[in-house]
Motif scaffolding. Structure first.
Motif, short mmCIF file in Angstrom:
data_model
loop_
_atom_site.label_atom_id
_atom_site.label_comp_id
_atom_site.label_asym_id
_atom_site.label_seq_id
_atom_site.Cartn_x
_atom_site.Cartn_y
_atom_site.Cartn_z
N THR A 285 -47.82 -115.08 49.85
CA THR A 285 -47.33 -116.12 48.95
C THR A 285 -46.50 -115.52 47.82
O THR A 285 -45.54 -116.11 47.35
CB THR A 285 -48.52 -116.92 48.39
N LEU B 140 -46.23 -112.36 38.36
CA LEU B 140 -45.81 -111.34 37.39
C LEU B 140 -47.02 -110.73 36.67
O LEU B 140 -47.08 -109.53 36.42
CB LEU B 140 -44.84 -111.97 36.38
N PHE B 141 -47.99 -111.58 36.36
CA PHE B 141 -49.23 -111.14 35.70
C PHE B 141 -49.98 -110.20 36.64
O PHE B 141 -50.44 -109.13 36.24
CB PHE B 141 -50.08 -112.37 35.39
N ASN B 142 -50.10 -110.58 37.92
CA ASN B 142 -50.82 -109.76 38.89
C ASN B 142 -50.14 -108.43 39.15
O ASN B 142 -50.81 -107.41 39.35
CB ASN B 142 -50.94 -110.52 40.22
N TYR C 193 -38.61 -121.30 48.76
CA TYR C 193 -38.53 -122.68 49.25
C TYR C 193 -37.19 -122.88 49.95
O TYR C 193 -36.13 -122.59 49.39
CB TYR C 193 -38.65 -123.64 48.07
N ALA D 227 -41.23 -117.24 42.97
CA ALA D 227 -40.03 -118.08 42.85
C ALA D 227 -40.31 -119.45 42.22
O ALA D 227 -39.39 -120.14 41.82
CB ALA D 227 -39.40 -118.26 44.23
N PHE D 228 -41.57 -119.84 42.14
CA PHE D 228 -41.92 -121.14 41.55
C PHE D 228 -42.29 -120.97 40.10
O PHE D 228 -42.71 -119.91 39.67
CB PHE D 228 -43.07 -121.78 42.32
N GLY D 229 -42.18 -122.04 39.34
CA GLY D 229 -42.40 -121.94 37.90
C GLY D 229 -43.75 -121.44 37.46
O GLY D 229 -43.85 -120.66 36.51
N SER D 230 -44.80 -121.85 38.10
CA SER D 230 -46.14 -121.57 37.59
C SER D 230 -46.83 -120.42 38.31
O SER D 230 -48.02 -120.50 38.63
CB SER D 230 -46.99 -122.82 37.74
N SER D 231 -46.09 -119.33 38.56
CA SER D 231 -46.66 -118.24 39.34
C SER D 231 -47.49 -117.26 38.55
O SER D 231 -47.19 -116.95 37.39
CB SER D 231 -45.54 -117.48 40.04
N ASP D 232 -48.54 -116.77 39.21
CA ASP D 232 -49.39 -115.72 38.67
C ASP D 232 -48.85 -114.35 39.10
O ASP D 232 -49.40 -113.32 38.72
CB ASP D 232 -50.84 -115.88 39.17
N MET E 249 -51.22 -116.53 44.05
CA MET E 249 -51.62 -117.83 44.58
C MET E 249 -50.42 -118.78 44.61
O MET E 249 -50.40 -119.75 45.36
CB MET E 249 -52.74 -118.43 43.73
N VAL E 250 -49.42 -118.52 43.76
CA VAL E 250 -48.21 -119.34 43.71
C VAL E 250 -47.01 -118.41 43.81
O VAL E 250 -46.98 -117.38 43.14
CB VAL E 250 -48.13 -120.14 42.38
N PRO E 251 -46.02 -118.74 44.67
CA PRO E 251 -44.86 -117.86 44.82
C PRO E 251 -44.21 -117.53 43.49
O PRO E 251 -44.11 -118.39 42.61
CB PRO E 251 -43.92 -118.68 45.71
N LEU F 274 -41.56 -123.24 53.41
CA LEU F 274 -41.57 -121.97 52.67
C LEU F 274 -41.21 -120.86 53.66
O LEU F 274 -41.59 -120.93 54.83
CB LEU F 274 -42.95 -121.72 52.06
#
Lengths: 166, 166, 166, 166
Positions: B14, B122-124, B19, B115-120, B111-113, B26
């Motif tokens: 993921t 960069l943090f991971n 998209y 490329a999508f706004g609410s992605s984890d 958990m979220v790509p 996806l």
């Protein structure tokens, strides 16, 4: 790993700056830290305290002493401090001088406000939060994906990058 | 810290999905890893190799073996693997079974790509890149800001969160 | 609708400002206009010219005259001008005074730089580009989703919103 | 311009889709419309009604009839409909057939969900909201920065772009 919460002290810095659309200036409202930890889907137990919300160039000795004292007083053995990058090394030095034995203290910040599109804030937060869980006691700076002991780092003012210093 | 580069193996998941606006599905194009490291202003020396770009539910034994072999063959002693979260634990187990002594290997995903706004994502990435620099040899999973030894973790399918397992 | 291209004159303003991470100040590089039109998947034929990249508070009479002359000289009958919001009404007035018969001229800008997360820039661009295609000849300001004739609008300095004025 | 509110009917479509991180599928929760109008700092008086939240490929005759009836019944003379792009032309045709004299009705959507980073949604919303205020009575589609009368437009399935059709 240690189940005790990580203590997070927020002091402001570019990390938390926002854009005031009426004046065109940057300013502080509330910390974005909780929103960032939610975005990262963090499940690390944390205890967050905002000590101040200032640009680190505006930090006085009194402000810095406050940060040092809070670190000494904290019950937790792992502490993360969000801080402006300009005087992060000074604060790290002051914290180290207070000799907080048995505590792992990591300072981090951002070169671009989290509120802006191209921020390093979320990456740095993930980085620092991980270093503070994995490193042995001591005072460190976590920037640019790396971590440095407090006494062997400086911010390169030309490039804005943190690097080793003798 | 160790000046040798960190080896990064990209397997998809993921983390790197995109998209397709014509089909609404996806899919994978190129990894966003370099762009993410630039955004984080990372100065960690890395060497990036894309092994495959697949959903980890589609990973075959042969794919998994490839990942294991690449880890064994890598000259670097610190390896980060980006991977789908669904079978990340299986791959961690396979890598550990290959007994790569002296190597610190950390798997992460999102958990979220990205490329999508609410992605984890960069943090991971910041989190895993830091854990791989700080942890001793072994195989670990870095998700939700935490890190787990490969044999004491599972993905909770109801919540999508990684947690300790006996 | 008219198949002739829409002429776009870029003058800067908050719309195109960027954050300088070394100094903490806002500044101009290149316009983001083409990137924004790509994001909007715009298929309107446009011809883009950057006249200047300045904060509209810094616009001199000479700068304003330049904008007016370019509007008069343009072969196109539909012109969109991106502009700082602080003196957008002054420029609209100057353009109207030059009496460019048969031309539909729309000015727009943004309260938050497109480069920042919470920008109104993309919305305003879509809005202004549509108004310039649909309105009859005249000079207009397109902000806050609305459009105003040049002589019946003002920027409310307290709220940052454009509203009708007698 | 007309001080009466613009009526907005939400029907779903890619415009409002979200990513379900547990299943990896796209789904609908609530419309993002209000949040998008806030981001655009829109001051247009609107009255928003969610009629349904579906992919337009799943629209039945009954769903389409519902949209048509709501348009006929609406007291407002300007109506904006957010809609999936796949059968937007069919719905425009049905609305036009219901002969709603004196009403300007504009349909718009998005090729990428607003919730994802690279969405055209905000641009299209600004565009459609402006066209609906400026155009004379009739039924139109606003996509790609352009607007088309309902009976002279089609979606090019290869490119995903809306274009004129005889």
């Amino acid at each position: 790993m240690n189940p005790e919460p990580v203590r997070i002290f927020v002091t402001g810095g570019t990390f938390d700056k926002e854009y005031n659309e009426l004046t065109g200036a940057l300013f502080f409202k509330d910390t974005h830290l909780r929103e960032m930890l939610r975005l990262g889907r963090s499940r690390v137990k944390v205890s967050i305290t905002t000590l101040m919300m200032i640009d680190s160039l505006d930090m006085t000795d009194s402000d810095r002493t406050r940060v040092v004292e809070q670190c000494a007083r904290a019950a937790e053995s792992r502490i993360l401090i969000t801080h402006g990058t300009d005087t992060m090394v000074e604060t790290a030095r002051a914290v180290a001088a207070a000799a907080t034995p048995g505590k792992t203290i990591v300072l981090t910040g951002a070169m671009v406000p989290y509120a802006f599109g191209s921020s390093d804030g979320l990456f740095n937060l993930g980085s620092a939060l991980s270093f503070v869980q994995a490193l042995p006691p001591g005072v460190f700076i976590a920037m640019n994906g790396r971590c440095f002991p407090w006494n062997h780092v400086r911010k390169n003012r030309e490039t804005g990058v943190f690097e080793e210093a003798p």
